[in-house]
Enzyme design. Structure first.
Site, PDB file in Angstrom:
ATOM      1  N   LYS A 277      93.969  47.713  43.491  1.00 14.20           N
ATOM      2  CA  LYS A 277      93.395  48.750  42.988  1.00 14.20           C
ATOM      3  C   LYS A 277      92.380  49.350  44.597  1.00 14.20           C
ATOM      4  O   LYS A 277      92.522  48.382  45.391  1.00 14.20           O
ATOM      5  CB  LYS A 277      92.419  48.629  42.191  1.00 14.20           C
ATOM      6  CG  LYS A 277      91.277  47.283  42.220  1.00 14.20           C
ATOM      7  CD  LYS A 277      90.434  46.887  41.112  1.00 14.20           C
ATOM      8  CE  LYS A 277      89.404  45.981  41.246  1.00 14.20           C
ATOM      9  NZ  LYS A 277      88.525  45.989  40.056  1.00 14.20           N
TER      10      LYS A 277
ATOM     11  N   TYR B 268      67.721  56.020  66.756  1.00 12.30           N
ATOM     12  CA  TYR B 268      66.996  56.266  65.910  1.00 12.30           C
ATOM     13  C   TYR B 268      65.867  55.390  65.541  1.00 12.30           C
ATOM     14  O   TYR B 268      66.099  54.262  65.399  1.00 12.30           O
ATOM     15  CB  TYR B 268      67.440  56.894  64.650  1.00 12.30           C
ATOM     16  CG  TYR B 268      68.466  57.867  64.936  1.00 12.30           C
ATOM     17  CD1 TYR B 268      68.048  59.183  65.017  1.00 12.30           C
ATOM     18  CD2 TYR B 268      70.012  57.964  64.638  1.00 12.30           C
ATOM     19  CE1 TYR B 268      68.902  60.335  65.263  1.00 12.30           C
ATOM     20  CE2 TYR B 268      70.593  59.013  64.706  1.00 12.30           C
ATOM     21  CZ  TYR B 268      70.099  60.218  65.096  1.00 12.30           C
ATOM     22  OH  TYR B 268      70.939  61.302  65.097  1.00 12.30           O
TER      23      TYR B 268
END
Length: 358
Positions: free
Chosen positions: A35, A255
């Site tokens: 899956k 950042y």
């Protein structure tokens, strides 16, 4: 020319991991859980690679099962979430899909329709997500028989909540509930064991086990990595080093000035970020590697780039390949640094990253 960021998929390692699962399953057979696009590895390629060893596949939903058929594969496919519309039962019947029925609505669709695919019934043994209550199973089976569907029932399914934690008593409790609830139908197959259950000594796996993450080299056991369990990494996530520079003591990278150099440090920027599926919360100290030499991330992961400390790789230069996880750095290690699990990392790699199949 596109950037060389890519996920290399070792299909032979995948097959060896499946054989490990099959060996650990003992007398049970192992249905390969593919899956979530084969846990991010590509459902068509994964299922095709396992076609000569896996007698059954398991997916979450019918669109994943259809992808397996589109790849030309004929093995039965178990739909772990069952069907989401009454008409899906007809598709299951003609395509040899085996839905797991787990609620009242799905049972009503089975009773109302003429379409009778082979199917499984899910028993809620304590995880409390899906499944019929054990006390209701006699009544459910009576309805199945009345609808003329008894001959199409393949087996009973349940799912462990805490099998990854070897100290938990929940797995033994769920096993006992499952055995008691299904004991009135000894001729019906049973499936209970996930990847983690393969590593619990003496744990019954009944007729079919359902290995998932272990096929892809990730660990299903808390406190253990895949290699420690004898599993091989299947995906190697790599990206190029696109620049290097020396960051002076007291200067920051990226950042928020999340990392500040304590000394002059040679660093590099790598062309991968959270838009590619690399975890944003993997901060300073998360391992990576260049030419099998382990290095570390520094500062925050950006959308398209991340920074690495090259102190342990003094000869590294632009164009060198950086392994974010793979054979040197385990995906379980990166997941631990990011506060998550390997399942999320592997399934989270986006379509911006091409898969290269070995």
């Amino acid at each position: 020319m596109p950037r060389s960021t890519a996920a290399s998929i070792d299909l032979e390692a995948l097959k060896r991991n499946y054989r490990t699962a099959a060996d650990r399953a003992g007398s049970a057979k192992a249905m390969a859980v593919v899956k979530a696009d084969g846990y991010g590895h590509g459902i068509a390629q994964v299922a095709s690679a396992l076609a000569d060893v896996a007698p059954r596949y398991a997916v979450a939903c019918i669109e994943e099962a259809l992808a397996i058929r589109a790849a030309g594969l004929v093995q039965p496919v178990v739909l772990l979430q069952g069907v989401h519309a009454r008409g899906d039962l007809a598709d299951c019947e003609c395509s040899n899909f085996e839905p797991v029925l787990h609620n009242e609505k799905q049972l009503e669709w089975l009773e109302q329709g003429d379409d009778m695919p082979w199917f499984w019934l899910k028993v809620n043994t304590g995880m409390n997500r899906l499944g019929f209550w054990p006390d209701d199973l006699q009544a459910v089976m009576a309805r199945v028989e009345k609808a003329g569907a008894g001959s199409r029932l393949l087996g009973f399914v349940s799912h462990f909540a805490c099998a990854d934690d070897t100290s938990s008593t929940m797995t033994a409790a769920q096993t006992a509930v499952f055995e008691t609830a299904t004991s009135a139908w000894p001729g019906v197959m049973k499936s209970l064991g996930n990847s983690a259950a393969h590593f619990i000594s003496g744990q019954p796996l009944f007729d079919w086990s359902r290995p998932g993450i272990m096929l892809y080299g990730g660990s299903p056991v808390v406190g253990k990595t895949g290699p420690e369990l004898g599993l091989e990494p299947v995906m190697s996530l790599e990206a190029p080093l696109i620049t290097t520079r020396v960051v002076r003591a007291g200067e920051a990278v990226g950042y928020g000035r999340a990392w500040v150099a304590e000394r002059d440090t040679r660093m590099g920027m790598v062309a991968i970020g959270y838009a590619d599926g690399y975890p944003r919360h993997a901060g300073t100290g998360t391992p990576a590697a260049i030419d099998s030499q382990r290095i570390r991330l520094i500062g925050r992961v950006s959308m398209d780039m991340l920074a690495v400390d090259l102190s342990n790789a003094p000869d590294a230069s632009e164009g060198d390949r950086v392994e974010l996880w793979g054979k040197t750095v385990g995906v379980d290690e990166v997941a631990a640094c990011a506060g998550t699990i390997s399942y999320e990392l592997l399934t989270g790699i986006t379509n911006r990253v091409p898969r290269i199949y070995i």
